[in-house]
Enzyme design. Structure first.
Site, PDB file in Angstrom:
ATOM      1  N   HIS A  65      -2.169  -7.762-117.573  1.00 34.61           N
ATOM      2  CA  HIS A  65      -0.713  -7.882-117.639  1.00 34.61           C
ATOM      3  C   HIS A  65      -0.077  -6.961-116.593  1.00 34.61           C
ATOM      4  O   HIS A  65      -0.621  -5.899-116.272  1.00 34.61           O
ATOM      5  CB  HIS A  65      -0.203  -7.489-119.028  1.00 34.61           C
ATOM      6  N   GLU A  67       2.398  -4.927-116.775  1.00 33.03           N
ATOM      7  CA  GLU A  67       2.684  -3.581-117.267  1.00 33.03           C
ATOM      8  C   GLU A  67       1.427  -2.718-117.299  1.00 33.03           C
ATOM      9  O   GLU A  67       1.452  -1.552-116.897  1.00 33.03           O
ATOM     10  CB  GLU A  67       3.285  -3.638-118.682  1.00 33.03           C
ATOM     11  N   CYS A  95       4.977  -7.610-124.135  1.00 36.07           N
ATOM     12  CA  CYS A  95       4.339  -8.084-125.370  1.00 36.07           C
ATOM     13  C   CYS A  95       3.971  -6.872-126.229  1.00 36.07           C
ATOM     14  O   CYS A  95       4.141  -5.725-125.810  1.00 36.07           O
ATOM     15  CB  CYS A  95       3.096  -8.902-125.031  1.00 36.07           C
ATOM     16  N   CYS A  98       1.479  -4.470-124.479  1.00 35.15           N
ATOM     17  CA  CYS A  98       2.077  -3.666-123.408  1.00 35.15           C
ATOM     18  C   CYS A  98       3.085  -2.655-123.958  1.00 35.15           C
ATOM     19  O   CYS A  98       3.164  -1.534-123.456  1.00 35.15           O
ATOM     20  CB  CYS A  98       2.722  -4.581-122.376  1.00 35.15           C
TER      21      CYS A  98
END
Length: 161
Positions: A65, A67, A95, A98
């Site tokens: 991801h 992040e 999410c 994260c």
């Protein structure tokens, strides 16, 4: 002598457009590799110390991801897993994974563009209720239209295929 009370007045936080514009540029890198266009960066004292974009498809990594990638780079650069006094700028609401990583990394503030309607997980109160030692401030919908546009165009292309 009586102790005088004093209140610490925290100046209002104003996010910087240049950081979200850079996160949008990073989101386009994700798009080039076939990933959902999400870009993120970590900023400290006005300087970008970590950048990332979604790499799940490219790297076949469920943790790829934007992040997480930005947090990893910032941690390496600082030589510490604690990213205190750092801010995360990201084009899409983080999410749960994260958001949790931001709490664990001790990030001071999350600034995000578009809400993730399918996975609303970046509620400031919810984030902070399970973390007695660290509190994150959340700034929602910064440059929302620009961030939504990137995502809408991506998903329209997917639907049209």
């Amino acid at each position: 002598m009586e102790k005088s009370s004093f209140y610490r007045i925290e100046p209002e936080f104003i996010p910087e457009k240049r950081f979200m514009e850079r996160a949008l540029e990073l989101s386009r890198e994700a798009l080039k590799s076939g990933d959902i266009p999400v870009g993120a960066l970590i900023e400290k004292d006005g300087e970008i110390i970590g950048e990332g974009f979604n790499t799940r498809e490219r790297d076949k990594d469920p943790l790829g991801h934007a992040e997480i990638n930005a947090i990893r780079e910032a941690s390496k650069r600082l030589g510490d897993w604690r990213l205190t006094s750092c801010r995360l700028y990201v084009t899409l609401e983080p999410c749960r994974m994260c958001s949790g990583a931001c709490v664990n990394a001790r990030i001071e503030r999350i600034i995000y563009g578009a809400d993730d309607i399918g996975c609303s997980s970046c509620d400031q109160e919810e984030l902070n209720k399970n973390s007695p030692s660290h509190k994150i401030k959340v700034y929602r919908n910064f440059m929302e239209d620009e961030c939504k546009k990137e995502l809408s165009e991506f998903f329209k292309t997917i639907r049209d295929k």
